[in-house]
Design a protein around this motif. Structure first.
Motif, PDB file in Angstrom:
ATOM      1  N   TYR A 139      38.977  42.141  38.809  1.00 25.22           N
ATOM      2  CA  TYR A 139      38.798  40.566  38.987  1.00 25.22           C
ATOM      3  C   TYR A 139      40.129  39.806  38.882  1.00 25.22           C
ATOM      4  CZ  TYR A 139      33.627  41.215  39.277  1.00 25.22           C
ATOM      5  OH  TYR A 139      32.479  41.689  39.606  1.00 25.22           O
ATOM      6  N   VAL A 140      40.343  38.964  40.139  1.00 21.24           N
ATOM      7  CA  VAL A 140      41.416  38.258  39.822  1.00 21.24           C
ATOM      8  C   VAL A 140      41.037  36.642  40.031  1.00 21.24           C
ATOM      9  CG1 VAL A 140      43.530  37.726  41.037  1.00 21.24           C
ATOM     10  CG2 VAL A 140      42.903  40.048  41.051  1.00 21.24           C
ATOM     11  N   ALA A 141      41.045  35.879  39.151  1.00 20.30           N
ATOM     12  CA  ALA A 141      40.847  34.670  39.257  1.00 20.30           C
ATOM     13  C   ALA A 141      39.224  34.381  39.386  1.00 20.30           C
ATOM     14  CB  ALA A 141      41.669  33.664  40.023  1.00 20.30           C
ATOM     15  N   ASP A 142      38.468  35.456  38.770  1.00 21.78           N
ATOM     16  CA  ASP A 142      36.987  35.508  38.759  1.00 21.78           C
ATOM     17  C   ASP A 142      36.483  35.798  40.073  1.00 21.78           C
ATOM     18  OD1 ASP A 142      36.340  34.608  36.289  1.00 21.78           O
ATOM     19  OD2 ASP A 142      36.527  32.810  36.744  1.00 21.78           O
ATOM     20  N   ASP A 143      37.250  36.541  41.023  1.00 23.09           N
ATOM     21  CA  ASP A 143      36.917  37.089  42.497  1.00 23.09           C
ATOM     22  C   ASP A 143      37.183  38.507  42.310  1.00 23.09           C
ATOM     23  OD1 ASP A 143      36.286  34.633  43.838  1.00 23.09           O
ATOM     24  OD2 ASP A 143      38.506  34.238  44.019  1.00 23.09           O
ATOM     25  N   PRO A 144      36.142  39.390  43.050  1.00 20.29           N
ATOM     26  CA  PRO A 144      36.245  40.792  42.867  1.00 20.29           C
ATOM     27  C   PRO A 144      37.352  41.338  43.798  1.00 20.29           C
ATOM     28  CG  PRO A 144      34.166  39.904  43.928  1.00 20.29           C
ATOM     29  CD  PRO A 144      34.696  38.926  43.238  1.00 20.29           C
ATOM     30  N   ARG A 145      38.031  42.324  43.622  1.00 23.71           N
ATOM     31  CA  ARG A 145      39.091  43.053  44.314  1.00 23.71           C
ATOM     32  C   ARG A 145      38.964  44.477  44.240  1.00 23.71           C
ATOM     33  NH1 ARG A 145      44.553  39.989  44.810  1.00 23.71           N
ATOM     34  NH2 ARG A 145      42.910  38.350  45.198  1.00 23.71           N
ATOM     35  N   TRP A 146      38.562  45.302  45.370  1.00 21.19           N
ATOM     36  CA  TRP A 146      38.384  46.842  45.336  1.00 21.19           C
ATOM     37  C   TRP A 146      40.149  47.342  45.720  1.00 21.19           C
ATOM     38  CZ3 TRP A 146      34.517  49.279  43.528  1.00 21.19           C
ATOM     39  CH2 TRP A 146      33.348  48.682  43.463  1.00 21.19           C
ATOM     40  N   THR A 147      40.287  48.147  44.898  1.00 21.15           N
ATOM     41  CA  THR A 147      41.530  48.981  45.077  1.00 21.15           C
ATOM     42  C   THR A 147      40.969  50.606  45.274  1.00 21.15           C
ATOM     43  OG1 THR A 147      42.849  47.455  43.746  1.00 21.15           O
ATOM     44  CG2 THR A 147      43.725  49.817  44.295  1.00 21.15           C
ATOM     45  N   CYS A 148      41.153  51.168  46.453  1.00 19.21           N
ATOM     46  CA  CYS A 148      41.104  52.754  46.487  1.00 19.21           C
ATOM     47  C   CYS A 148      42.314  53.304  46.896  1.00 19.21           C
ATOM     48  CB  CYS A 148      40.220  53.023  47.777  1.00 19.21           C
ATOM     49  SG  CYS A 148      38.392  51.955  47.366  1.00 19.21           S
ATOM     50  N   THR A 149      42.229  54.561  46.344  1.00 20.88           N
ATOM     51  CA  THR A 149      43.277  55.612  46.523  1.00 20.88           C
ATOM     52  C   THR A 149      42.700  56.651  47.157  1.00 20.88           C
ATOM     53  OG1 THR A 149      44.756  54.605  44.800  1.00 20.88           O
ATOM     54  CG2 THR A 149      45.193  56.927  45.561  1.00 20.88           C
ATOM     55  N   VAL A 150      43.398  57.392  48.204  1.00 22.46           N
ATOM     56  CA  VAL A 150      42.960  58.624  48.686  1.00 22.46           C
ATOM     57  C   VAL A 150      44.211  59.430  48.543  1.00 22.46           C
ATOM     58  CG1 VAL A 150      42.471  59.774  51.002  1.00 22.46           C
ATOM     59  CG2 VAL A 150      41.489  57.327  50.571  1.00 22.46           C
ATOM     60  N   THR A 151      43.913  60.814  48.413  1.00 18.16           N
ATOM     61  CA  THR A 151      45.039  61.530  48.137  1.00 18.16           C
ATOM     62  C   THR A 151      44.604  62.912  49.341  1.00 18.16           C
ATOM     63  OG1 THR A 151      43.730  62.776  46.428  1.00 18.16           O
ATOM     64  CG2 THR A 151      45.404  61.517  45.837  1.00 18.16           C
ATOM     65  N   TRP A 152      45.695  63.328  49.722  1.00 14.77           N
ATOM     66  CA  TRP A 152      45.576  64.462  50.642  1.00 14.77           C
ATOM     67  C   TRP A 152      46.489  65.676  50.607  1.00 14.77           C
ATOM     68  CZ3 TRP A 152      47.590  59.456  52.267  1.00 14.77           C
ATOM     69  CH2 TRP A 152      48.771  59.697  52.563  1.00 14.77           C
ATOM     70  N   LYS A 153      46.431  66.801  51.370  1.00 14.83           N
ATOM     71  CA  LYS A 153      47.276  67.936  51.362  1.00 14.83           C
ATOM     72  C   LYS A 153      47.419  68.378  52.613  1.00 14.83           C
ATOM     73  CE  LYS A 153      44.313  71.864  49.929  1.00 14.83           C
ATOM     74  NZ  LYS A 153      44.146  73.058  49.458  1.00 14.83           N
TER      75      LYS A 153
END
Length: 56
Positions: free
Chosen positions: A42-56
């Motif tokens: 949450y940034v200033a009471d607003d939700p924010r999604w962060t996603c990481t994808v890994t590959w080979k």
């Protein structure tokens, strides 16, 4: 040539699916996705999604 592992991270103010889709769009052609990880902050009471994808 050996396969190179990599990762990409993306963030979205809309939802997890959008952040995950943006991160997956950075996976090189022919690479195999080996994992995903998403978190909501949450940034200033607003939700924010962060996603990481890994590959080979």
């Amino acid at each position: 040539m050996p396969a190179l592992a990599g990762s990409a991270t993306s963030q979205s103010i809309w939802n997890m699916g959008h952040a995950l889709g943006q991160a997956k769009s950075q996976v090189p052609n022919g690479a195999t996705v080996t994992g995903t990880n998403c978190s909501e902050i949450y940034v200033a009471d607003d939700p924010r999604w962060t996603c990481t994808v890994t590959w080979k």
